[in-house]
Enzyme design. Structure first.
Site, PDB file in Angstrom:
ATOM      1  N   VAL A  12       0.821  -1.211   0.000  1.00  0.00           N
ATOM      2  CA  VAL A  12       0.000   0.000   0.000  1.00  0.00           C
ATOM      3  C   VAL A  12       0.856   1.262   0.000  1.00  0.00           C
ATOM      4  O   VAL A  12       0.326   2.369  -0.027  1.00  0.00           O
ATOM      5  CB  VAL A  12      -0.989   0.033   1.182  1.00  0.00           C
ATOM      6  CG1 VAL A  12      -1.957  -1.121   1.100  1.00  0.00           C
ATOM      7  CG2 VAL A  12      -0.272   0.081   2.506  1.00  0.00           C
ATOM      8  N   LEU A  14       3.346   4.201   1.450  1.00  0.00           N
ATOM      9  CA  LEU A  14       3.384   4.930   2.721  1.00  0.00           C
ATOM     10  C   LEU A  14       2.050   5.634   2.939  1.00  0.00           C
ATOM     11  O   LEU A  14       1.924   6.855   2.828  1.00  0.00           O
ATOM     12  CB  LEU A  14       4.540   5.933   2.730  1.00  0.00           C
ATOM     13  CG  LEU A  14       5.919   5.311   2.867  1.00  0.00           C
ATOM     14  CD1 LEU A  14       7.001   6.376   2.807  1.00  0.00           C
ATOM     15  CD2 LEU A  14       6.042   4.523   4.163  1.00  0.00           C
ATOM     16  N   HIS A  15       1.031   4.847   3.206  1.00  0.00           N
ATOM     17  CA  HIS A  15      -0.307   5.351   3.471  1.00  0.00           C
ATOM     18  C   HIS A  15      -0.794   4.765   4.779  1.00  0.00           C
ATOM     19  O   HIS A  15      -0.408   3.676   5.161  1.00  0.00           O
ATOM     20  CB  HIS A  15      -1.256   4.969   2.333  1.00  0.00           C
ATOM     21  CG  HIS A  15      -0.853   5.570   1.032  1.00  0.00           C
ATOM     22  ND1 HIS A  15      -1.079   6.887   0.726  1.00  0.00           N
ATOM     23  CD2 HIS A  15      -0.180   5.052  -0.025  1.00  0.00           C
ATOM     24  CE1 HIS A  15      -0.583   7.152  -0.475  1.00  0.00           C
ATOM     25  NE2 HIS A  15      -0.032   6.045  -0.954  1.00  0.00           N
ATOM     26  N   SER A  16      -1.614   5.497   5.460  1.00  0.00           N
ATOM     27  CA  SER A  16      -2.241   5.125   6.729  1.00  0.00           C
ATOM     28  C   SER A  16      -1.261   4.479   7.712  1.00  0.00           C
ATOM     29  O   SER A  16      -0.329   5.116   8.174  1.00  0.00           O
ATOM     30  CB  SER A  16      -3.506   4.327   6.462  1.00  0.00           C
ATOM     31  OG  SER A  16      -3.368   2.975   6.431  1.00  0.00           O
ATOM     32  N   PRO A  18       1.304   2.167   7.575  1.00  0.00           N
ATOM     33  CA  PRO A  18       2.745   2.219   7.302  1.00  0.00           C
ATOM     34  C   PRO A  18       3.316   3.640   7.400  1.00  0.00           C
ATOM     35  O   PRO A  18       4.430   3.827   7.862  1.00  0.00           O
ATOM     36  CB  PRO A  18       2.875   1.666   5.880  1.00  0.00           C
ATOM     37  CG  PRO A  18       1.674   0.807   5.711  1.00  0.00           C
ATOM     38  CD  PRO A  18       0.588   1.491   6.484  1.00  0.00           C
TER      39      PRO A  18
END
Length: 88
Positions: A12, A14-16, A18
């Site tokens: 995913v 570098l979102h939410s 992570p």
């Protein structure tokens, strides 16, 4: 200034979650670290808004930079973090 090119392992990017974990890891470092896409503008690695605005996806290459005493160790830690899929 030491720099590292790293491929983001997380599917995913570098979102939410992570992104939050990466920012926490960056904030632990004894030096300021920046992150950018190649040929992109550097962003503060310890800023969640900067990381989310970077819009780094899984498989993207990013450039980490740090300066000062402990820079190499900080880059080692953040490079290792990005090479792990934290959503797996």
């Amino acid at each position: 200034m030491p720099a590292r090119n790293v491929i983001i392992a997380s599917e995913v990017g570098l979102h939410s979650r992570p992104a939050r974990l990466f920012v926490q890891e960056a904030a632990k470092q004894p030096v300021n670290v920046t992150i950018a896409k190649p040929d992109g503008e550097a962003a503060d690695a310890a800023s969640i808004l900067s990381i989310l605005a970077l819009d780094a996806k899984g498989g993207d290459e990013v450039v980490l930079r740090a300066e000062g005493e402990g820079a190499e160790e900080a880059l080692d830690a953040l490079e290792a973090f990005l090479k792990i899929d934290h959503d797996a």
